[in-house]
Design an enzyme around this catalytic site. Structure first.
Site, PDB file in Angstrom:
ATOM      1  N   GLU A  62       0.849  -1.186   0.000  1.00 34.76           N
ATOM      2  CA  GLU A  62       0.000   0.000   0.000  1.00 34.76           C
ATOM      3  C   GLU A  62       0.895   1.250   0.000  1.00 34.76           C
ATOM      4  O   GLU A  62       1.921   1.289   0.682  1.00 34.76           O
ATOM      5  CB  GLU A  62      -0.864  -0.044   1.264  1.00 34.76           C
ATOM      6  CG  GLU A  62      -1.736   1.165   1.529  1.00 34.76           C
ATOM      7  CD  GLU A  62      -2.435   1.061   2.886  1.00 34.76           C
ATOM      8  OE1 GLU A  62      -3.455   1.745   3.062  1.00 34.76           O
ATOM      9  OE2 GLU A  62      -1.966   0.305   3.766  1.00 34.76           O
ATOM     10  N   LYS A  97      -9.604   2.161  -1.772  1.00 39.76           N
ATOM     11  CA  LYS A  97      -9.792   1.563  -0.445  1.00 39.76           C
ATOM     12  C   LYS A  97     -11.087   2.047   0.205  1.00 39.76           C
ATOM     13  O   LYS A  97     -11.302   3.248   0.364  1.00 39.76           O
ATOM     14  CB  LYS A  97      -8.585   1.900   0.436  1.00 39.76           C
ATOM     15  CG  LYS A  97      -8.598   1.218   1.794  1.00 39.76           C
ATOM     16  CD  LYS A  97      -7.306   1.546   2.540  1.00 39.76           C
ATOM     17  CE  LYS A  97      -7.222   0.865   3.891  1.00 39.76           C
ATOM     18  NZ  LYS A  97      -5.955   1.201   4.575  1.00 39.76           N
ATOM     19  N   CYS A 149      -5.018  -3.301   2.731  1.00 35.21           N
ATOM     20  CA  CYS A 149      -4.723  -3.263   4.164  1.00 35.21           C
ATOM     21  C   CYS A 149      -5.947  -3.535   5.044  1.00 35.21           C
ATOM     22  O   CYS A 149      -6.397  -4.656   5.133  1.00 35.21           O
ATOM     23  CB  CYS A 149      -4.065  -1.927   4.509  1.00 35.21           C
ATOM     24  SG  CYS A 149      -3.046  -2.006   6.007  1.00 35.21           S
ATOM     25  N   VAL A 200       0.240  -2.444  10.655  1.00 39.15           N
ATOM     26  CA  VAL A 200       0.802  -2.163  11.976  1.00 39.15           C
ATOM     27  C   VAL A 200       0.158  -3.047  13.037  1.00 39.15           C
ATOM     28  O   VAL A 200       0.692  -3.193  14.131  1.00 39.15           O
ATOM     29  CB  VAL A 200       0.632  -0.674  12.353  1.00 39.15           C
ATOM     30  CG1 VAL A 200       1.433   0.209  11.413  1.00 39.15           C
ATOM     31  CG2 VAL A 200      -0.841  -0.248  12.337  1.00 39.15           C
ATOM     32  N   MET A 201      -1.002  -3.624  12.726  1.00 39.45           N
ATOM     33  CA  MET A 201      -1.670  -4.549  13.644  1.00 39.45           C
ATOM     34  C   MET A 201      -1.158  -5.963  13.386  1.00 39.45           C
ATOM     35  O   MET A 201      -0.933  -6.354  12.236  1.00 39.45           O
ATOM     36  CB  MET A 201      -3.188  -4.480  13.464  1.00 39.45           C
ATOM     37  CG  MET A 201      -3.772  -3.106  13.735  1.00 39.45           C
ATOM     38  SD  MET A 201      -5.525  -2.981  13.279  1.00 39.45           S
ATOM     39  CE  MET A 201      -6.266  -4.098  14.468  1.00 39.45           C
TER      40      MET A 201
END
Length: 227
Positions: A38, A109, A142, A169-170
């Site tokens: 992304e 998105k 994402c 990030v998760m």
């Protein structure tokens, strides 16, 4: 069919440098279908809509999509990559699909994450599937992973492979994508980035862990390395 991903650390705001790095990495691959992260040409951690908008490009005539088309033609491959799409006054977190014959499609998105709602407009099109000859491809980006309906829509529309560009990030996504593929009987390629971006007191650490996910758990492939 050979599929692959590119996992690397874009330089925030330096589109030309990122395109050069992407070009170098793509030329070193040997895949029929290749997925990039992304926002792979811009980096991620913006501080304003104006900053993100200044890096946005029209599709397909923007410099990034044109560069990707040249790479796809030269390698005789299909490429999915994330960028910021400019459309009139709107700004989208988007993925483009290109191939040996040029630009094919764009996905915008739908499920924006955290402060992305301040930088981008939400996608205004239902997820679609494109037949590229070697397979039928669906696109998601994402945070779409957390909503099972996204993968289900693509599966019902006939996707063989879901190309999932990400800036994760998760930590739960790699496991969740196994579930998405098992329950929908599809393959997925999740291309994540690595590195950390810090602006002021806020930091985002991107976990890597890109993966090719199959309906059969025994076939999963993951890359935990940064490149």
């Amino acid at each position: 069919m050979r599929t692959g991903f590119i996992q690397f650390m874009p330089v925030l705001g330096d589109v030309d440098r990122n395109i050069a790095r992407i070009s170098e990495l793509v030329r070193g691959t040997d895949s029929d279908l290749l997925v990039l992260p992304e926002l792979c040409n811009t980096g991620y951690h913006f501080i304003s809509r104006a900053e993100a908008g200044a890096l946005a490009e029209e599709v397909p005539q923007g410099k990034t999509t044109e560069a990707l088309c040249r790479l796809a033609k030269g390698k005789q491959t299909f490429i999915v990559a994330g960028l910021i799409e400019k459309s009139g006054v709107k700004c989208y977190n988007a993925s483009v699909l290109v191939g040996p014959e040029g630009y094919i499609a764009t996905y915008r998105k739908i499920h924006l994450f955290y402060e992305e709602t301040l930088w981008f407009d939400p996608g205004d099109r239902e997820p679609e599937v494109w037949d590229i000859g070697i397979c039928r491809v669906g696109l998601m980006i994402c945070f779409d992973w957390i909503f099972p309906e996204t993968t289900r829509i693509l599966a019902l529309k006939g996707a063989d492979v879901i190309c999932h560009s990400a800036n994760l990030v998760m930590t739960r996504c790699p496991d969740a994508m196994v579930t998405r593929c098992l329950e929908n009987r599809v393959f997925a390629v999740t291309a994540n980035r690595v590195g950390t971006e810090t602006r002021g007191e806020k930091s985002f650490h991107f976990q890597g862990r890109s993966q090719i996910t199959a309906p059969d758990v025994s076939q999963q492939q993951t890359d935990r390395r940064g490149k």
